[in-house]
Design an enzyme around this catalytic site. Structure first.
Site, PDB file in Angstrom:
ATOM      1  N   GLY A   1       0.837  -1.196   0.000  1.00 12.03           N
ATOM      2  CA  GLY A   1       0.000   0.000   0.000  1.00 12.03           C
ATOM      3  C   GLY A   1       0.868   1.240   0.000  1.00 12.03           C
ATOM      4  N   SER A   2       0.323   2.308   0.527  1.00 12.95           N
ATOM      5  CA  SER A   2       1.024   3.590   0.461  1.00 12.95           C
ATOM      6  C   SER A   2       2.218   3.626   1.431  1.00 12.95           C
ATOM      7  CB  SER A   2       0.054   4.709   0.816  1.00 12.95           C
ATOM      8  OG  SER A   2      -0.459   4.485   2.117  1.00 12.95           O
TER       9      SER A   2
ATOM     10  N   GLY B   1       2.988   2.094   5.296  1.00 17.67           N
ATOM     11  CA  GLY B   1       4.211   1.381   5.671  1.00 17.67           C
ATOM     12  C   GLY B   1       4.927   2.028   6.847  1.00 17.67           C
TER      13      GLY B   1
ATOM     14  N   GLU C   1       5.720  -3.429   0.661  1.00 21.57           N
ATOM     15  CA  GLU C   1       5.640  -3.120  -0.784  1.00 21.57           C
ATOM     16  C   GLU C   1       4.858  -1.817  -0.888  1.00 21.57           C
ATOM     17  OE1 GLU C   1       6.940  -4.692  -3.300  1.00 21.57           O
ATOM     18  OE2 GLU C   1       7.472  -6.653  -2.481  1.00 21.57           O
TER      19      GLU C   1
ATOM     20  N   CYS D   1       1.413   0.712  -8.854  1.00 22.37           N
ATOM     21  CA  CYS D   1       2.570   1.182  -8.075  1.00 22.37           C
ATOM     22  C   CYS D   1       3.739   1.439  -9.021  1.00 22.37           C
ATOM     23  CB  CYS D   1       2.940   0.163  -7.006  1.00 22.37           C
ATOM     24  SG  CYS D   1       3.156  -1.491  -7.642  1.00 22.37           S
TER      25      CYS D   1
HETATM   26  P1  NAD Z   1      -3.425   2.365   1.385  1.00 20.94           P
HETATM   27  O1  NAD Z   1      -2.099   2.525   2.050  1.00 20.94           O
HETATM   28  O2  NAD Z   1      -4.437   3.410   1.587  1.00 20.94           O
HETATM   29  O3  NAD Z   1      -4.096   0.984   1.872  1.00 20.94           O
HETATM   30  C1  NAD Z   1      -3.470  -0.260   1.685  1.00 20.94           C
HETATM   31  C2  NAD Z   1      -3.959  -1.254   2.720  1.00 20.94           C
HETATM   32  O4  NAD Z   1      -3.414  -0.911   3.999  1.00 20.94           O
HETATM   33  C3  NAD Z   1      -5.472  -1.284   2.910  1.00 20.94           C
HETATM   34  O5  NAD Z   1      -5.867  -2.627   3.090  1.00 20.94           O
HETATM   35  C4  NAD Z   1      -5.676  -0.478   4.194  1.00 20.94           C
HETATM   36  O6  NAD Z   1      -6.842  -0.816   4.895  1.00 20.94           O
HETATM   37  C5  NAD Z   1      -4.434  -0.873   4.966  1.00 20.94           C
HETATM   38  N1  NAD Z   1      -3.977   0.074   6.006  1.00 20.94           N
HETATM   39  C6  NAD Z   1      -3.916   1.425   5.901  1.00 20.94           C
HETATM   40  N2  NAD Z   1      -3.369   1.951   7.018  1.00 20.94           N
HETATM   41  C7  NAD Z   1      -3.078   0.902   7.837  1.00 20.94           C
HETATM   42  C8  NAD Z   1      -2.500   0.789   9.131  1.00 20.94           C
HETATM   43  N3  NAD Z   1      -2.116   1.863   9.821  1.00 20.94           N
HETATM   44  N4  NAD Z   1      -2.330  -0.442   9.673  1.00 20.94           N
HETATM   45  C9  NAD Z   1      -2.699  -1.544   8.980  1.00 20.94           C
HETATM   46  N5  NAD Z   1      -3.274  -1.499   7.752  1.00 20.94           N
HETATM   47  C10 NAD Z   1      -3.457  -0.286   7.194  1.00 20.94           C
HETATM   48  O7  NAD Z   1      -3.116   2.143  -0.173  1.00 20.94           O
HETATM   49  P2  NAD Z   1      -4.126   2.103  -1.420  1.00 20.94           P
HETATM   50  O8  NAD Z   1      -4.661   3.463  -1.683  1.00 20.94           O
HETATM   51  O9  NAD Z   1      -5.087   0.969  -1.264  1.00 20.94           O
HETATM   52  O10 NAD Z   1      -3.128   1.695  -2.609  1.00 20.94           O
HETATM   53  C11 NAD Z   1      -2.338   2.595  -3.326  1.00 20.94           C
HETATM   54  C12 NAD Z   1      -0.916   2.602  -2.815  1.00 20.94           C
HETATM   55  O11 NAD Z   1      -0.377   1.288  -2.771  1.00 20.94           O
HETATM   56  C13 NAD Z   1       0.010   3.395  -3.724  1.00 20.94           C
HETATM   57  O12 NAD Z   1       0.906   4.140  -2.942  1.00 20.94           O
HETATM   58  C14 NAD Z   1       0.739   2.306  -4.509  1.00 20.94           C
HETATM   59  O13 NAD Z   1       1.981   2.706  -5.037  1.00 20.94           O
HETATM   60  C15 NAD Z   1       0.872   1.248  -3.452  1.00 20.94           C
HETATM   61  N6  NAD Z   1       1.070  -0.082  -4.021  1.00 20.94           N
HETATM   62  C16 NAD Z   1       2.314  -0.646  -3.933  1.00 20.94           C
HETATM   63  C17 NAD Z   1       2.553  -1.883  -4.511  1.00 20.94           C
HETATM   64  C18 NAD Z   1       3.918  -2.514  -4.448  1.00 20.94           C
HETATM   65  O14 NAD Z   1       4.019  -3.704  -4.727  1.00 20.94           O
HETATM   66  N7  NAD Z   1       4.976  -1.791  -4.131  1.00 20.94           N
HETATM   67  C19 NAD Z   1       1.515  -2.568  -5.164  1.00 20.94           C
HETATM   68  C20 NAD Z   1       0.257  -1.963  -5.213  1.00 20.94           C
HETATM   69  C21 NAD Z   1       0.047  -0.717  -4.642  1.00 20.94           C
END
Ligand code: NAD
Length: 502
Positions: A237-238, A242, A259, A293
């Protein structure tokens, strides 16, 4: 548009029915479609108690699974792959409905899941440890890889099924159990995918608790992250997410695989084949509506070819079909939410305030649903907005004069996920891939930044989090290593010639 929403709801229902999955209706979570922006179903969210119970059940299943021979574990993943093949179109429909991916990309995502299952089945007979030359006579030194435990998978909306399969197919053959917290934006895909694995588990007689799905928002992710019974947290995720997850897992000495976001660039050298570069750039920058991503966000072009390339790109952007992803011919679907479209508009305003010139796209089109034309902005330099990841189809163009300048610009961002160079100069290509070239986890030549194959390890450096998943030896993150010294002599000799009680 209500009609269209009704059609999509019916289509989702039909896909779920063929897969055999039921939608848990209730409150706490909504399944929506970005195609019309409307709600499809109201769902019951998992409670905090259910999160805790799911981890307990997974831990219990792990105890039986860890001693199941790895090739037998592979049979479960083979069965999952067969079910994915059988329901490829159903799952792709759900991905298009919930994420807005065009048909070909949605089918591609399911294909990626099938590919990783095939990879994992092969891997189930190749979880090799090394035999190491011992310095002592009559001794054998070796390493053994053992199952790790419970893997908590947290995933993002944009690859709602593939990221889960990268983690789960590998974790299962490695002997682990999985608890999955998908994005709250993609519950239907998660229900369908998870149900296919449940069917595979039932068919092969694997322990029922091997996989648990949590349908909930961030709080469920937070509970999972804090649970000491979760041995590995694999979070996609974002970078913001992380930053929260990494230290919490580290504080309890758990393992973490991150990731995170990317701010990916391509260098276009003066020798580049511009026809090839053009296609590579447009797919990487505008494909998936800029919501990968690995999406190409920065184009670093040599001054000699910049005007020509930008002119050609702007012409192609002017013809890109934006619209309903189910329509034949559409290449760019909707953004995931209205908020994402607002973020895109704000980034374009900032870029122009920082001296950028909008040369293509950027307007909202159609609706309801957050449709926007992919945009190209020529920037005078790498300003603050260019150094950020905006999860939308904006391509910033920068120019360079020397190769060293291009590499310096390329690496001067917080993220380190994917990169590429378009060149016919072999020396330049090799320099881009060298230790002092691109600082990313993925570095390509004459191909764009997105669309990785599953066979390689996937992930990136710096603010991308450092994790690697999918192919190559990424499986090692899902196992624990034991080093074994076996003395088959009758004397006790100590390493480093230490003398004690002789
Ligand atoms: P996001 O960070 O908003 O959410 C991702 C996941 O994390 C969701 O399931 C969310 O509920 C969970 N989450 C959020 N905060 C959390 C916390 N504090 N503790 C535990 N879980 C938590 O991301 P998004 O908007 O769904 O996706 C887009 C982002 O993901 C972009 O930044 C993109 O680059 C990245 N991404 C990276 C990869 C990679 O492999 N590097 C792949 C896909 C997406």
């Amino acid at each position: 548009m209500t009609d269209r929403t009704d059609q999509l709801r019916d289509l989702a229902r039909a896909s779920l029915r063929r897969i055999g999955a039921a939608v848990p209706s209730g409150t706490g979570l909504a399944a929506r479609t970005p195609i019309t922006g409307a709600e499809l179903f109201a769902l019951r969210a998992s409670t905090a108690g259910e999160v805790t119970r799911a981890v307990g059940e997974a831990a219990e299943a792990f105890r039986a699974w860890r001693t199941t021979p790895a090739p037998v574990r592979g049979e479960l993943v083979r069965t999952l792959g067969d079910l994915l093949r059988a329901h490829r179109a159903d799952l792709a429909d759900l991905i298009t409905i919930e994420v807005g991916k065009i048909r070909s990309e949605a089918l591609g995502e399911v294909q990626e899941m099938i590919d990783i299952c095939d990879f994992a089945v092969g891997l189930s007979r190749q979880l090799y440890g090394r035999t190491i030359a011992s310095e002592r006579p009559g001794h054998r030194l070796a390493e053994t890889w053992h199952p790790l435990g419970v893997v908590g998978v947290i995933s993002a909306f944009n690859f709602p099924a593939a990221v889960w399969s990268w983690n789960t197919a590998i974790a299962l053959v490695c002997g682990d159990a999985v608890v999955w917290k998908p994005s709250e934006l993609t519950p239907l895909v998660s229900i369908a995918t998870s149900h296919l694995l449940d069917r595979a588990i039932a068919r092969t007689g694997a322990p029922a608790g091997l996989h648990r799905l949590l349908l909930a928002g961030r709080e469920a992710g937070e509970t999972l992250v804090g649970d000491p019974r979760v041995d590995l947290v694999s979070a996609t995720g974002s970078t913001r997410m992380g930053r929260e997850v990494g230290p919490r897992v580290a504080a309890r000495f758990g393992r973490v695989l991150l990731e995170l976001g990317g701010n990916n660039a391509a260098v276009v050298a003066p020798s580049a084949d511009l026809d090839l570069a053009l296609r590579g750039i447009v797919f990487a920058a505008a494909g998936t509506a800029g919501q990968r991503c690995t999406t190409l966000r920065r184009l670093i072009v040599h001054r000699d070819v910049a005007d020509q390339l930008v002119e050609r790109l702007a012409a192609v952007y002017g013809r890109l079909p934006v619209g309903d992803p189910f329509d034949d011919g559409t290449l760019v679907g909707p953004l995931i939410t209205e908020a994402a479209a607002d973020t895109m508009a704000a980034a374009l305003d900032r870029a122009q305030a920082e001296g950028g010139k909008l040369v293509a796209g950027g307007r909202r089109t159609g609706g309801p649903g957050a449709y926007a034309e992919p945009a190209i902005v020529r920037m005078p330099r790498q300003t603050a907005i260019v150094r950020e990841e905006t999860f939308a189809p904006i391509l910033y163009v920068l120019t360079y004069d020397t190769f060293d300048e291009a590499v310096a610009l390329h690496n001067d961002v917080p993220h380190g996920l994917s990169s590429s160079i378009f060149t016919r100069d072999q020396q330049e290509a090799e320099r881009f891939l060298a230790a002092d070239g691109s600082d990313c986890g993925i570095a390509n030549v004459n191909i764009g930044t997105s669309g990785a194959e599953i066979g390689g390890a996937f992930g990136g450096e710096k603010a991308t989090g450092g994790g690697r998943e999918s192919g190559s030896d990424a499986w090692r993150a899902y196992m624990r290593r034991a080093t074994n010294t076996v003395n088959y002599s009758s004397t006790l000799s100590l390493a480093q010639n230490v003398s004690f009680l002789t």
